[in-house]
Enzyme design. Structure first.
Site, PDB file in Angstrom:
ATOM      1  N   THR A 163       0.817  -1.211   0.000  1.00  0.00           N
ATOM      2  CA  THR A 163       0.000   0.000   0.000  1.00  0.00           C
ATOM      3  C   THR A 163       0.856   1.269   0.000  1.00  0.00           C
ATOM      4  O   THR A 163       1.890   1.311   0.652  1.00  0.00           O
ATOM      5  CB  THR A 163      -0.901   0.002   1.254  1.00  0.00           C
ATOM      6  OG1 THR A 163      -1.661  -1.201   1.236  1.00  0.00           O
ATOM      7  CG2 THR A 163      -1.831   1.181   1.286  1.00  0.00           C
ATOM      8  N   GLY A 202       2.786  -2.902   8.613  1.00  0.00           N
ATOM      9  CA  GLY A 202       3.068  -3.107  10.032  1.00  0.00           C
ATOM     10  C   GLY A 202       4.530  -3.465  10.244  1.00  0.00           C
ATOM     11  O   GLY A 202       5.124  -4.186   9.447  1.00  0.00           O
ATOM     12  N   GLU A 445      -7.268  -5.497   3.890  1.00  0.00           N
ATOM     13  CA  GLU A 445      -7.507  -6.698   3.082  1.00  0.00           C
ATOM     14  C   GLU A 445      -8.753  -6.545   2.203  1.00  0.00           C
ATOM     15  O   GLU A 445      -9.564  -7.467   2.092  1.00  0.00           O
ATOM     16  CB  GLU A 445      -7.645  -7.946   3.978  1.00  0.00           C
ATOM     17  CG  GLU A 445      -6.372  -8.367   4.658  1.00  0.00           C
ATOM     18  CD  GLU A 445      -5.294  -8.824   3.670  1.00  0.00           C
ATOM     19  OE1 GLU A 445      -5.646  -9.340   2.594  1.00  0.00           O
ATOM     20  OE2 GLU A 445      -4.106  -8.639   3.983  1.00  0.00           O
TER      21      GLU A 445
END
Lengths: 679, 679
Positions: A163, A202, A445
């Site tokens: 992303t 993350g 997701e």
């Protein structure tokens, strides 16, 4: 559930005495058998009895930076402990194939145990959940041998960077480039714009030193679309960012504040040719691009992730309803009858209406996720034989199920949180952070609206097939059956057969109506894309109805087929009926339009629903007890097994660092001068 | 809105060029005239240009304790600045009656300015919002002279302590006791149980040194119910808690973490007789209790607070939709047509369906709050003439309006936050903390379900009157009109007259149906209390329908009566229609059951709604621009006037203290040893 050796709130004792079924039987059913229950409890004890995971001061009182530092500490300890865990072979961990360790990681991270240890997100999670699986799924055998071994052996810590600041769901729009330079046999990674900076991964901020980076591949002057590359981000010794790597964390969020979500920009960063993951497509030394014949291999991971999300939603919601239900049994409020003592809030029909359908949802999500997982395994073995027919059906079902499970869970968590009144607003109730975890899943997701429109795309295609008389695959066969719903209606009856059928009639009706609106628009001269966009509200509604229908059906079916004792069967049947009636009455307009339901029947359904609430009321605490959630996992004074709600709330408040001194320094610094200034 | 001297995102420039109406005209309308707009902007500049309010490091990165300390600093500075504000007389401040200062406090705390300066709750707010008004409302003239003067002069800081750990909405259940001792002419305050500890009052933890405490009054061996007492909590010089006072903060919450909500226990604390607020009831020196003839006087405050809450909800939502709408104009995503550039997400019909009804809600709440405030003023002047007739009507309307405004705002804020995708999950978007403020209002000042049931109580009574042919007061007169809704239905027409009428038909239908269910249950032998409880889901639904009907009507009415230019009139009419159709279609089952709507009409309404979205789309940015919210109040990189979304997001991320060093110490402390351990 073992009754601990403490005084239990007498209301809860009474509730447990009233329970009409064996809670242990339900626990085993939910775990998948007695052995699995024991295994789970052993695992929980192993981790949760470790004092290294206990917070002296609850994390919510610390600064953002301190929270991160504590989480890194706990995450390292957690995975170390996982390796040392008895009943498992260390060799499996060091040596891929890594199924046993993978399973353990999943149980630890995917289940509720992980969120008990690190409430607000594990900074090492993506190493296990995304980095390693991507290496395994996208790497050649040689790449796997080298990189998976380094990653499993924890020589490096990775994350998965896809992303970008300006690009999420639509991955073809990613801007980061990887340009091949045959002179040095290297790729040059570059971030041409600010919007091309990676954003969200993350562990990327300050934790990982490697990442799989998804970038637009350029070679021989041509763009070949997005591909994965292994990129070293930080020095392995010093952890300093490497030259050309612009990296940091993206900042504070609604929740998951210790996942260390990061940003990443590249200024002409060079990586060797062999760092492109080449299981599928390849770049040769001279820069020739070689496309793989098949691209279907990443399908499994995506399916797996969606099923895990649905299971997680069911788990998080089970936590929230356990907290709210036990609290509602302990909390007394108002006067139902003049002069009578304040009743348990659980006795209010409006409170039951908030709690019990949410409890039913826990089962509905779980059973649907089970069903889709079984379907995946069937489709997967068909795939191995080259049969791709049911792939689109599976994809469509998983998209809408992910959307409904996440949005249902988010709204149910908030409903039961609000049902706890002001005390649900306390961080210590653990309901706010549960909401933080659940609502995030509505976006990651695959954003829910986008996913529902993907299902709609399949439903529209299927509808055309139904209309042209083709036989449809099982989960959409109802479109054949009910395409004629405007025929004279049958009489409504208050049976689950009729109810389940009605859900499918509604789904068919909404699919048909959306299709007709699209057609009308296209006939009016609109392009098919514009017609799609203009009809998209109805398309989303059609997908939702499709998904709700199979969620209701799978719930009813699973319960009726299960071989449990009669008392438990009764309770599960009541829950399935409640789930169905709840959603029917919420959407009764659709049922009046598309099913056999007539306005005169609605009163009877409302009464049926109210009776179900009354019947389930005495078992409410029993049902949530069956979820058998460890007090440390609940992490809430409102929901602990012993029901010592107020004592625990007070004890919890004492942990606020503000309460460690009678007078805060701000009195002397600001308040006193402020007061004085007015004398 | 003055265009600042910076580059504005070209998408936003285009949006502003497309706007079909004069945004300044709408700004003036919303503010109540040009003069008020100017006054507001002056006030905003006065406060927001002050560097003392700027955070070097955003609050969300600080520890809980540091956040509190900063808020005390800012709160003191804020109120000091308020006193020194030009265009206002200081005398008014020092000398009650305090209308001018009160108004300014309200503008500062109730409006959005306060939440721009202290995002997460003002620890001094309750001094102004509850302590002072209670002194004014419940004190005798002598008490007012003494205490209000001390409070206005900021010699003391007070709060209002009513809610207890075990007792919220049902205030008769409060347990704290104040027992009169005629020997010393003192009251003895005591907390007999842990559940009797005061819990929640803002500023109570470490900020206030006085409180109005609500306790059960005992004198001459008899309990006379709850009464207010002024209690000193802390030494005025040292701020140390006084003997017998157990005090501290309750801990971290979902939001409002700097309001310093506190707990308070009493161990036989003695206060003088004259500290009981005796405007209404009295205790004489010998302990004789003298009841006041009238208790109606506190009514105004409650009404006022509810209206302010509805206005606040409208304001917070206007902030959220401004952020989400501007972001949706700047954000591009996916491919609508093959090969075409990624469209603005605002062009997706599904996105419009999330944003535009939420924008319409801002107006609906505002206009309904206006209406009820006007009604209050009428009823109040009737009250002065001893006419109490419309009091129950007003009470009923204010209860359900508070419930709907807060719950609508909460779900709309979340809808538009989720419409911003992952970036809405960032704290810096300001959407999470806006949700924190809004969802809290669903619980405080009367929990929403309890309030809806209070309205239902009134509706049931009114329904009986309607049935017996009595003429009803204006806001429920529809029960006379539509009590016969089962008569042959008129033909549906797509006009707002028909739509508004349908909302009332639905309300009447649901009131009638709830009443019939209660009666049926009572006839079946149930006590009236049990029948009430068993029917309470339907009673809540009836109240909701009642409230929605008048919200729709007041919106339509306000717009049709307003004397604005035609282009603005067009936009406002579209918004009113959208609001009505949105709620009609959400609840279409009720309309199919109780209004003239037939299933064949639904398609036409859906089309109408979609056309309204298309018509409003070009004005979306213009409408939120008209809300004219200062960038500092928006406090969001996603929503700033200039649309520099990504630049601002990146700048914001740089403020995270984690980003001030390239390598966090946790690498050396935990991560490196963890990695090493596996070599």
């Amino acid at each position: 559930m073992v009754v601990e050796n403490v005084a239990v709130n007498p209301d809860l004792v009474r509730e447990r005495q009233k329970c009409t079924f064996n809670t242990l039987e339900l626990t085993h059913l939910l775990d998948g058998g007695e052995a699995k229950t024991l295994e789970r409890k052993e695992r929980e004890d192993y981790f949760l009895s470790d004092p290294a995971f206990k917070d002296e001061v609850p994390m919510e009182y610390l600064s953002h930076k301190e929270q991160y530092e504590h989480s890194v500490r706990k995450a390292c300890h957690m995975f170390k402990k996982l390796q040392e865990m008895p009943h498992g072979s260390m060799d499996n961990f060091r040596d891929p194939p890594v199924d046993s360790m993978g399973k353990r990681v999943k149980q630890l991270l995917g289940g509720m145990l992980g969120s008990a240890i690190i409430k607000d997100g594990n900074p090492l999670a993506l190493h296990y959940v995304m980095f390693l699986p991507t290496l395994a799924g996208q790497g050649t055998v040689e790449q796997q041998a080298f990189w998976i071994s380094r990653a499993w052996n924890l020589e490096i810590i990775g994350t998965y960077a896809q992303t970008e600041l300006g690009h999420g769901t639509f991955i073809r729009g990613l801007e980061t480039t990887a340009t091949y330079d045959p002179a040095t046999q290297e790729f040059v990674l570059n971030s041409p714009t600010l919007t091309s900076y990676k954003w969200w991964p993350g562990g990327l901020g300050h934790t990982a030193n490697y990442a799989v980076v998804v970038a637009q591949l350029y070679t021989q002057g041509k763009c070949h679309g997005i591909h994965p590359f292994i990129v070293q981000l930080r020095d392995e010794e010093t952890h300093m960012p490497l030259p050309g790597i612009i990296i940091g964390e993206i900042g504070a969020k609604l929740g998951m504040n210790t996942t260390n979500n990061g940003y990443l920009g590249f200024k002409q960063v060079r990586i060797p040719l062999e760092n492109m993951l080449m299981k599928n497509n390849k770049v040769l030394e001279d820069g020739t691009y070689v496309k793989s014949p098949s691209d279907k291999l990443t399908y499994g991971t995506m399916m797996f992730v969606r099923v895990v999300i649905c299971q997680d939603m069911s788990s998080y919601l089970s936590k929230a309803v356990t907290i709210a239900t036990r609290y509602s049994a302990v909390r007394h409020q108002s006067e139902m009858k003049p002069g009578a003592p304040e009743p348990q809030v659980l006795d209010y029909r409006t409170q039951q209406y908030k709690l019990l359908p949410s409890i039913a949802s826990v089962f509905a999500m779980k059973f649907s996720a089970q069903w889709i997982w079984e379907m995946y395994n069937v489709v997967n073995s068909e795939l191995d034989q080259g049969d791709l027919e049911r792939l689109p059906e599976l994809h469509a079902a998983s998209c809408c199920l992910k959307a409904l499970c996440t949005s249902d869970a988010a709204s149910a968590v908030e409903t039961v949180r609000l049902a706890c009144g002001g005390h649900g607003y306390m961080k210590s109730s653990n309901l706010p952070s549960t909401y933080g975890l659940v609502t995030a899943a509505c976006t990651y997701e695959g954003e829910n609206t986008v996913l529902l429109l993907q299902t709609a795309r399949y439903l529209m295609k299927t509808w055309q097939q139904a209309r042209s008389g083709q036989t449809l695959t099982p989960s959409v066969a109802y479109l054949n059956l009910y395409s004629d719903w405007r025929q004279p209606r049958a009489i409504w009856e208050n049976s689950m057969d009729c109810v389940v059928k009605a859900f499918y009639q509604v789904a068919a009706g909404k699919v048909k109506s959306a299709a007709e609106h699209m057609e009308r628009r296209a006939k009016g001269g609109m392009s098919s894309e514009d017609a799609w966009n203009e009809s998209s509200i109805e398309l989303v509604a059609a997908s939702t109805a499709h998904c709700r229908a199979f969620m209701v059906e799978k719930f009813v079916e699973t319960v009726s087929k299960s071989s449990v004792s009669r008392p438990l069967q009764t309770v599960l049947t009541q829950l399935a009926e409640l789930y169905a009636l709840y959603w029917l009455l919420i959407n009764k307009g659709d049922f009046l339009m598309f099913s056999n339901l007539s306005p005169a029947d609605v009163d009877g359904l409302q009464l049926w629903l109210e009776q179900l609430l009354a019947k389930l009321r005495p078992n409410a605490v029993g049902i949530v007890d069956s979820f058998d959630i460890h007090d440390e996992i609940l992490g809430s004074p409102l929901g602990a097994w012993d029901g010592r709600v107020y004592e625990r709330m007070f004890e919890e408040s004492q942990k606020s660092p503000l309460n460690s001194e009678p007078v805060n320094k701000s009195f002397h610094e600001y308040l006193k001068p402020f007061l004085r200034s007015n004398l």
